[in-house]
Design an enzyme around this catalytic site. Structure first.
Site, PDB file in Angstrom:
ATOM      1  N   GLU A 265       0.842  -1.195   0.000  1.00 42.01           N
ATOM      2  CA  GLU A 265       0.000   0.000   0.000  1.00 42.01           C
ATOM      3  C   GLU A 265       0.877   1.246   0.000  1.00 42.01           C
ATOM      4  O   GLU A 265       2.009   1.224   0.489  1.00 42.01           O
ATOM      5  CB  GLU A 265      -0.922   0.028   1.225  1.00 42.01           C
ATOM      6  N   CYS A 266       0.318   2.349  -0.540  1.00 36.08           N
ATOM      7  CA  CYS A 266       1.113   3.565  -0.697  1.00 36.08           C
ATOM      8  C   CYS A 266       1.018   4.514   0.486  1.00 36.08           C
ATOM      9  O   CYS A 266       1.723   5.508   0.531  1.00 36.08           O
ATOM     10  CB  CYS A 266       0.668   4.307  -1.961  1.00 36.08           C
ATOM     11  N   GLY A 267       0.130   4.243   1.430  1.00 32.54           N
ATOM     12  CA  GLY A 267      -0.027   5.157   2.556  1.00 32.54           C
ATOM     13  C   GLY A 267      -1.416   5.741   2.643  1.00 32.54           C
ATOM     14  O   GLY A 267      -1.902   6.072   3.724  1.00 32.54           O
TER      15      GLY A 267
END
Length: 302
Positions: A265-267
């Site tokens: 996940e990117c955040g």
């Protein structure tokens, strides 16, 4: 006022009362009713019920139940299917759901071309948000240094994606968002609920959480949904060009993202990232300092 997830189901209803009826209503003059309210038992019940529905029925529930509803999308297949479904919902209530697209400045050219095709096909309003204070990749590099995604990937995720999403939610007064996440994508998405509420009180709905990649692909083909040309080249999940690769046979859908890193996940959907925790700690310290200063002022005045 932001959406809120309350820990207890009692108490909120006793705060606001209509002067005539004794109950709160949409026309009450008081402004302290939350825009969206779920107790934990209510949220659990809704997930149990919505789990049984088809995505179109979940979307109907969303457009009739959730104010401040937007769709966040990087124009992946699932988001495009959601957009197409919204455009075809029948009934007296029309789905006027704007899109929010985070332009990191490092998307593939094919992604930008797809954005234009989506505009032409659906006529949907698309709100584009870029990293704060920059308009081009060159300006981003000048401000943050060469290849920030390699030197500090969590900081990169924050400045390129998390901060712009927070800014979008604030400026557009977003209360709820439709996402393109599905359980079959693997990683941390394997136990995804239909409805979630994040720490900021934003309601996140995953209308296609139950669908497989094959179901999504079948819908795209059957309905001639526009899609990213990179999918013809072995990609299944498309993000920034510097961190996206084609997927090998048998690999998870998102295995082409951040290849070789322990990351899925990117955040935006990962509030437990180290950088997010650091920011939260800073915010808590700021709140504690303000409270301390306020108490000192009260003490002096007394």
């Amino acid at each position: 006022m932001s959406s809120q997830l309350f820990e207890e189901s009692h108490g909120a209803s006793t705060i606001i009362h209509d002067n005539e009826s004794g109950y709160a209503s949409g026309t009450s003059s008081q402004d302290s009713l939350p825009d969206v309210y779920f107790s934990k038992p209510h949220l659990k019940f809704l997930n149990q019920q919505l789990q049984k529905l088809e995505p179109q029925d979940i979307l109907r529930w969303c457009i009739t139940s959730l104010p401040g509803l937007y769709q966040t999308t990087a124009f992946g297949l699932t988001g495009l299917v959601t957009l197409d479904m919204l455009s075809k919902l029948d009934g007296p209530i029309k789905a006027n759901v704007d899109l929010i697209f985070l332009d990191t400045l490092y998307h593939f050219q094919q992604t930008h071309e797809l954005v234009q095709r989506v505009r032409s096909r659906y006529g949907t309003t698309i709100h584009i948000y870029k990293p704060q204070g920059v308009e081009t990749a060159e300006e981003f590099t000048a401000k943050h240094g060469e290849k920030l995604w390699e030197t500090n990937d969590e900081l990169y995720d924050y400045v390129a994606k998390v901060e712009p999403s927070h800014r979008a939610y604030s400026e557009l007064q977003v209360k709820a968002v439709l996402t393109g996440r599905r359980r079959s994508q693997g990683g941390k998405r394997g136990d995804l609920d239909i409805i979630e509420v994040d720490d900021a009180g934003i309601v996140k709905i995953n209308p296609l959480a139950n669908w497989s990649f094959a179901q999504v692909q079948d819908y795209v083909n059957a309905n001639d949904v526009p899609y990213n040309e990179l999918l013809k080249m072995g990609y299944k999940s498309v993000g920034d060009w510097h961190s996206t690769q084609p997927v090998a046979q048998g690999e998870d859908e998102r295995s082409g993202r951040w290849k070789g890193k322990n990351k899925t996940e990117c955040g935006i959907h990962n509030p437990k990232s180290k950088y997010a925790q650091f920011l939260r700690k800073q915010e808590l310290q700021r709140q504690e300092q303000e409270l301390s200063q306020a108490m000192q002022r009260v003490s002096v005045d007394a």
